[in-house]
Design a protein around this motif. Structure first.
Motif, PDB file in Angstrom:
ATOM      1  N   ILE A  45      19.749  65.497  42.225  1.00  0.00           N
ATOM      2  CA  ILE A  45      18.482  65.805  41.559  1.00  0.00           C
ATOM      3  C   ILE A  45      18.723  66.196  40.107  1.00  0.00           C
ATOM      4  O   ILE A  45      18.023  65.739  39.196  1.00  0.00           O
ATOM      5  N   ASP A  49      17.512  64.133  36.731  1.00  0.00           N
ATOM      6  CA  ASP A  49      16.707  64.820  35.720  1.00  0.00           C
ATOM      7  C   ASP A  49      17.386  64.747  34.358  1.00  0.00           C
ATOM      8  O   ASP A  49      16.729  64.503  33.331  1.00  0.00           O
ATOM      9  N   ASP A  50      18.695  64.910  34.334  1.00  0.00           N
ATOM     10  CA  ASP A  50      19.443  64.797  33.080  1.00  0.00           C
ATOM     11  C   ASP A  50      19.314  63.386  32.492  1.00  0.00           C
ATOM     12  O   ASP A  50      19.204  63.223  31.273  1.00  0.00           O
ATOM     13  N   SER A  52      16.847  61.363  32.720  1.00  0.00           N
ATOM     14  CA  SER A  52      15.531  61.224  32.095  1.00  0.00           C
ATOM     15  C   SER A  52      15.522  61.781  30.678  1.00  0.00           C
ATOM     16  O   SER A  52      14.924  61.196  29.772  1.00  0.00           O
ATOM     17  N   ALA A 108      12.788  62.745  42.902  1.00  0.00           N
ATOM     18  CA  ALA A 108      13.633  62.701  41.708  1.00  0.00           C
ATOM     19  C   ALA A 108      13.985  61.271  41.329  1.00  0.00           C
ATOM     20  O   ALA A 108      14.075  60.933  40.142  1.00  0.00           O
ATOM     21  N   ASP A 111      10.623  59.565  40.115  1.00  0.00           N
ATOM     22  CA  ASP A 111      10.139  60.119  38.848  1.00  0.00           C
ATOM     23  C   ASP A 111      11.130  59.996  37.703  1.00  0.00           C
ATOM     24  O   ASP A 111      10.794  60.337  36.563  1.00  0.00           O
ATOM     25  N   CYS A 112      12.346  59.539  37.975  1.00  0.00           N
ATOM     26  CA  CYS A 112      13.325  59.374  36.896  1.00  0.00           C
ATOM     27  C   CYS A 112      12.763  58.420  35.848  1.00  0.00           C
ATOM     28  O   CYS A 112      12.244  57.346  36.172  1.00  0.00           O
TER      29      CYS A 112
END
Length: 276
Positions: A45, A49-50, A52, A108, A111-112
């Motif tokens: 996760i 997130d990173d 993105s 995750a 939504d990336c």
């Protein structure tokens, strides 16, 4: 209750490198067929997130070591009390565990803001199958199998399976896969649309790299907006989808890459996209 591993141990269980604008995320528990632990899930996760937020990352490849892509969640080391016998469960424990765990992981991926390719090197079962299906593109080894294993354990599918599968293959086929829990080979998965390409086992990484390199050389923001539009369209009516499309086009036309694309067309040359 399982204990959290150190950062060094977590890093060894999920390998990560960035190469030529591509973030390579590799599950690394081959002895356990890459069944996902709590620590691995949190690491995945965080890395998505990173990706993105990092302008240097323009595509992501999710893969694994060994003979399995992901055998599902590691229930042997699952935190109590959701799945373990440590004490009597409190109402809502299981739902909270699912929301905070498997569903967060699948969200995750969805939504990336960068395109995510699943390079499925072997068996993908349970949440492992859903992890692959949540990716934007799926390249699978011919020997890979996809298994909706939940019914074999008397469980309801989780990790977004009942959301993903009907949208990918329709409700009837999704029910067949989930009701029986039969293994689906990569070639058959390709035929019904769960996999983009089934390729010889030794070609999985090569094809994933070729696709990732193409994506990394593309107009990153346009691809991100396209991903967002396609994912949202499955839950939208026509008016909402059309409005979102127009708004995304408005946003995208402020990017350097969009202007480069228009200029290159007028000048009859190949565009040079920079991801901004």
């Amino acid at each position: 209750m399982s204990t959290s591993s150190s950062p060094e141990e977590s890093d060894s269980l999920v390998l990560h490198t960035t190469d030529n604008g591509v973030s390579w995320i590799t599950l690394n528990r081959p002895d356990a067929m890459n069944a996902v632990t709590w620590d691995q899930r949190e690491r995945l996760i965080a890395l998505l997130d990173d990706a993105s937020a990092d302008p240097g990352v323009r595509a992501v490849v999710l893969t694994a070591t060994g003979k399995g892509f992901c055998a599902g969640a590691d229930l042997k080391n699952a935190p109590a009390p959701a799945f373990g016998p440590a004490r009597e469960r409190v109402s809502g424990d299981v739902a909270r565990t699912i929301r905070r765990g498997a569903q967060r992981l699948i969200a995750a991926v969805l939504d990336c803001e960068k395109p995510v390719i699943a390079a499925v090197n072997g068996t993908a079962a349970g949440i492992g199958a859903h992890l692959a299906f949540a990716c934007d593109l799926v390249v699978a080894a011919e020997s890979a199998r996809f298994i909706e294993v939940f019914v074999r354990r008397g469980l309801v599918p989780d990790g977004g399976g009942t959301y993903l599968l009907p949208r990918l293959v329709g409700p009837q086929r999704a029910k067949e896969l989930m009701f029986f829990g039969d293994a689906l080979g990569a070639a058959d998965a390709e035929l019904i649309g769960l996999v983009n390409r089934a390729v010889p086992d030794d070609q999985v990484a090569k094809v994933a790299r070729e696709w990732a390199d193409r994506l990394a050389a593309g107009p990153t923001r346009a691809i991100a907006l396209t991903k967002q539009l396609v994912n949202a369209s499955l839950d939208s009516d026509r008016a909402t989808a059309f409005a979102a499309e127009a708004a995304a086009q408005e946003i995208n036309m402020t990017t350097r890459d969009a202007n480069e694309g228009v200029a290159s067309f007028a000048e009859r040359r190949r565009p040079r996209f920079h991801g901004r």
